[in-house]
Design an enzyme around this catalytic site. Structure first.
Site, PDB file in Angstrom:
ATOM      1  N   GLU A  95       0.896  -1.176  -0.093  1.00 48.09           N
ATOM      2  CA  GLU A  95      -0.005   0.023  -0.150  1.00 48.09           C
ATOM      3  C   GLU A  95       0.919   1.197  -0.022  1.00 48.09           C
ATOM      4  O   GLU A  95       0.409   2.231  -0.607  1.00 48.09           O
ATOM      5  CB  GLU A  95      -0.862   0.063   1.061  1.00 48.09           C
ATOM      6  CG  GLU A  95      -2.078  -1.116   1.357  1.00 48.09           C
ATOM      7  CD  GLU A  95      -3.219  -0.917   0.206  1.00 48.09           C
ATOM      8  OE1 GLU A  95      -3.105   0.347  -0.492  1.00 48.09           O
ATOM      9  OE2 GLU A  95      -3.636  -1.739  -0.314  1.00 48.09           O
ATOM     10  N   SER A 366     -48.457 -14.552  49.244  1.00 50.01           N
ATOM     11  CA  SER A 366     -47.739 -14.771  50.744  1.00 50.01           C
ATOM     12  C   SER A 366     -46.509 -14.308  50.504  1.00 50.01           C
ATOM     13  O   SER A 366     -45.877 -14.272  51.598  1.00 50.01           O
ATOM     14  CB  SER A 366     -48.220 -16.092  51.046  1.00 50.01           C
ATOM     15  OG  SER A 366     -49.391 -16.282  51.459  1.00 50.01           O
TER      16      SER A 366
END
Length: 687
Positions: A95, A366
């Protein structure tokens, strides 16, 4: 004629002077513009590197549990030192060979590219440096206009002036597109080869380095032949640079590569409802916006225990055996810290993402009674306090309304029972009488102390859990009993960092003593009675169906309404709440429906704590143990057929001996001596 020649010569000289003059002005302007551009770039400083990155969630053991990314774009950021050296060499070689030499622009390469384009009559060769490509990836579109090219050059200047070459290269390798939704070398390495970017071979590195030029055309999965040709070009270039020896080219080209195409786990693949809870915490409590989560590359460290989560999901899947629409929720926490260890918000996240552990509000039945009986302890009750259990109609204060609660299956003692029995047997008459005696508003205040935030009302039926609460808040409230009276708020996230490890948030653990430590322990003993069949009376203790599963000290309470089934309980290091019911408030159908919550709770608790240390609840100094007759709460004698150790705050323990089964000579003598010590008025008062 001579005049004309003189005129022409003068005009020519004038033009030359004009050209020189404006040439100098133009050159000066260009130089000044360039200097101004450099100064502007310097003054503006480094550009913000707003790179979308994948956010990762981790469980408490460090394992990855989920990812959040931008529309299937997988992005991870790796420091340069964790990227394979061959990847770096191959990328620079193909590159930008002069990357470490130029200042962002390779003018020699630009000139060569222009010449090549002129000869070919079209654009055939690129000249962009790595810095230019990085600038383009970060800030710009790929449109081919002069404006975009100028912007690219300006960003390139800013990058070069603000960051080191290694920082630019690191950024480039972490943002470049490698095809198939993979941005950055780590994502590409995982997708193509199923490994981290620091583990790549030379063949794999050179293959990946060739893809960005044409992510589709050079994809080894789509066009392997093109990719192999590109790979050989890169390896040859590396050999010319001296990055590798020429002898390695053949070996690397001939190496057989296996492409795994590793698909990342879907978001919420692991503990999806827990991840939903994490997302809610991020947004509502920590005020972290959606964009930061989706694109910020955050590292979110959670409290999830993978083993406990697996046990929770497996238990629910195997305990609920029908195919109906019945739903469930489970929350498991460490009561000492508030860490949420496991969370299930429904039977199938894909079918319903409604998180019942957090979003649903259901009547607890409960399971609300422990808060009532703690209130009773604050007002002089003990485990031995007797109240008659019988069918009772309560006339309300308006003088018109009557309230007639019932026990399960209309069973009653029709006699006095102790508070320990009332809780273990889940006697509703005892509960409502106690609530009315104390005043229902006191129960509301107590529940708030425990962290219940849902709306409550000071009504008689609140003692029976008539007002809806959430699974998480009820589980956390029980954690106060388990933690010696200290309340620790639920914790899902322990730490958040950015992609580079900088800490953005760190949870600071804290707890608050909200109830009395001694009374908290007494309540734990009362809740352990749920599983103690010595407290059986007109019916069995409510935990009798599961107590044979339990192998360690535990305390808890079940609860039910026509539409809801609950079980909440704890060991010293884990508190768990389970709810079962229907989303549409449909009534529970049969015994299986009502029994699911208990069985899920018991199997989960045992599985989650398997191989964990067996701990006992720590008795405070202000509590004493007494052996009693569980049928009447009095001190047991040798004649009592059943005895039980029960706990009381010092000074509140029973002093009266049980005489229902005869009194031994030894006990009779003790009683006589006590009576002799009393004064006349005290004896009369006792009588």
């Amino acid at each position: 004629m001579k005049f004309w020649q003189i005129y022409k010569e003068a005009t020519k000289q004038q033009k030359i002077r004009w050209i020189k003059k404006w040439g100098l002005i133009a050159s000066g302007s260009l130089v000044l513009s360039f200097i101004g551009l450099l100064l502007l770039a310097k003054l503006m400083g480094p550009p913000a590197l707003l790179v979308p990155q994948t956010t990762i969630m981790y469980a408490a053991d460090g394992s990855k549990m989920g990812e959040i990314n931008n529309g299937g774009q997988n992005r991870y950021w790796l420091p340069l030192k964790k990227i394979d050296k061959d990847v770096i060499k191959a990328t620079i070689s193909i590159e930008d060979k002069s990357f470490y030499k130029h200042n962002g622009f390779d003018f020699k390469r630009i000139a060569g590219a222009l010449l090549a384009d002129i000869k070919a009559g079209s654009k055939v060769q690129g000249a962009s440096t790595i810095t230019q490509q990085y600038a383009r990836n970060l800030f710009l579109t790929h449109e081919k206009t002069w404006r975009r090219k100028f912007q690219e050059a300006f960003y390139t200047l800013r990058l070069e002036m603000s960051y080191s070459k290694d920082e630019i290269l690191e950024g480039y390798l972490n943002t470049i597109y490698y095809g198939h939704g993979s941005y950055g070398i780590q994502s590409a390495s995982r997708y193509y080869f199923g490994k981290n970017a620091e583990e790549l071979t030379l063949a794999e590195s050179s293959m990946l380095a060739g893809i960005p030029k044409g992510p589709s055309y050079y994809s080894p999965i789509l066009h392997e032949e093109n990719a192999k040709k590109r790979q050989e070009i890169i390896l040859t270039s590396m050999a010319e640079d001296g990055s590798i020896k020429k002898g390695k080219i053949k070996n690397a080209v001939s190496e057989k590569l296996t492409y795994v195409q590793e698909e990342d786990e879907e978001v919420a693949a692991v503990a999806p409802y827990f991840q939903d809870a994490v997302m809610r915490t991020l947004k509502k409590e920590l005020n972290i916006n959606t964009n930061s989560v989706q694109f910020g590359g955050l590292r979110i460290y959670t409290t999830l225990d993978p083993h406990m989560q697996e046990v929770a999901e497996h238990t629910i899947e195997n305990r609920i055996i029908d195919n109906s629409n019945i739903q469930t929720a489970l929350v498991a926490m460490d009561p000492r810290s508030g860490d949420v260890k496991a969370l299930v918000g429904g039977r199938n996240f894909k079918e319903s993402s409604f998180n019942r552990a957090l979003q649903a509000r259901r009547a607890p039945g409960s399971t609300f009674k422990p808060f009532l009986y703690y209130t009773a302890l604050e007002h002089g009750y003990t485990a031995s306090t007797p109240i008659k259990s019988e069918p009772t109609t309560f006339a309300m204060a308006d003088g018109v309304t009557n309230y007639k609660p019932k026990n399960f299956k209309n069973r009653y003692a029709n006699d006095f029972i102790t508070m320990a029995q009332a809780l273990a047997l889940s006697d509703n008459i005892y509960a409502v009488k106690t609530n009315l005696y104390l005043g229902p508003d006191k129960l509301v205040k107590t529940a708030k102390k425990f962290g219940i935030k849902s709306e409550l009302a000071g009504i008689p039926s609140l003692a029976l859990g008539s007002k809806a609460v959430g699974v998480l808040e009820l589980t956390n409230a029980y954690g106060v009993f388990a933690n010696g009276g200290k309340k620790a708020d639920p914790v899902f996230i322990t730490k958040i960092t950015d992609s580079k490890g900088e800490v953005l948030y760190q949870h600071e653990y804290e707890s608050e003593q909200v109830i009395d430590e001694n009374k908290a322990f007494v309540m734990t003993d009362l809740l352990a009675g749920t599983f103690d069949e010595k407290l059986n009376d007109y019916t069995s203790v409510t935990g009798s169906s599961i107590n044979h599963y339990l192998t360690r000290p535990m305390a808890g309470k079940s609860g039910s309404t026509p539409n809801d089934s609950w079980m909440v309980g704890y060991a010293p290091q884990l508190v768990t709440g389970v709810w079962v019911g229907y989303d549409n408030n449909e009534e529970l159908h049969d015994v299986n429906d009502t029994g699911y919550s208990k069985r899920i709770w018991a199997y989960f608790m045992e599985g989650a704590l398997k191989n964990k240390q067996i701990l006992s609840f720590e008795q405070p100094e202000g509590v004493t143990a007494v052996t009693i007759n569980p049928q009447n709460g009095k001190l047991a004698t040798e004649s009592c057929p059943v005895t039980r150790i029960s706990y009381y705050e010092k000074g509140t323990e029973p002093v009266e001996f049980c005489d229902e089964h005869g009194v031994s000579k030894e006990i009779k003598e003790k009683l006589e001596k006590k009576e002799e010590k009393k004064g006349f008025f005290k004896r009369i008062f006792s009588w």
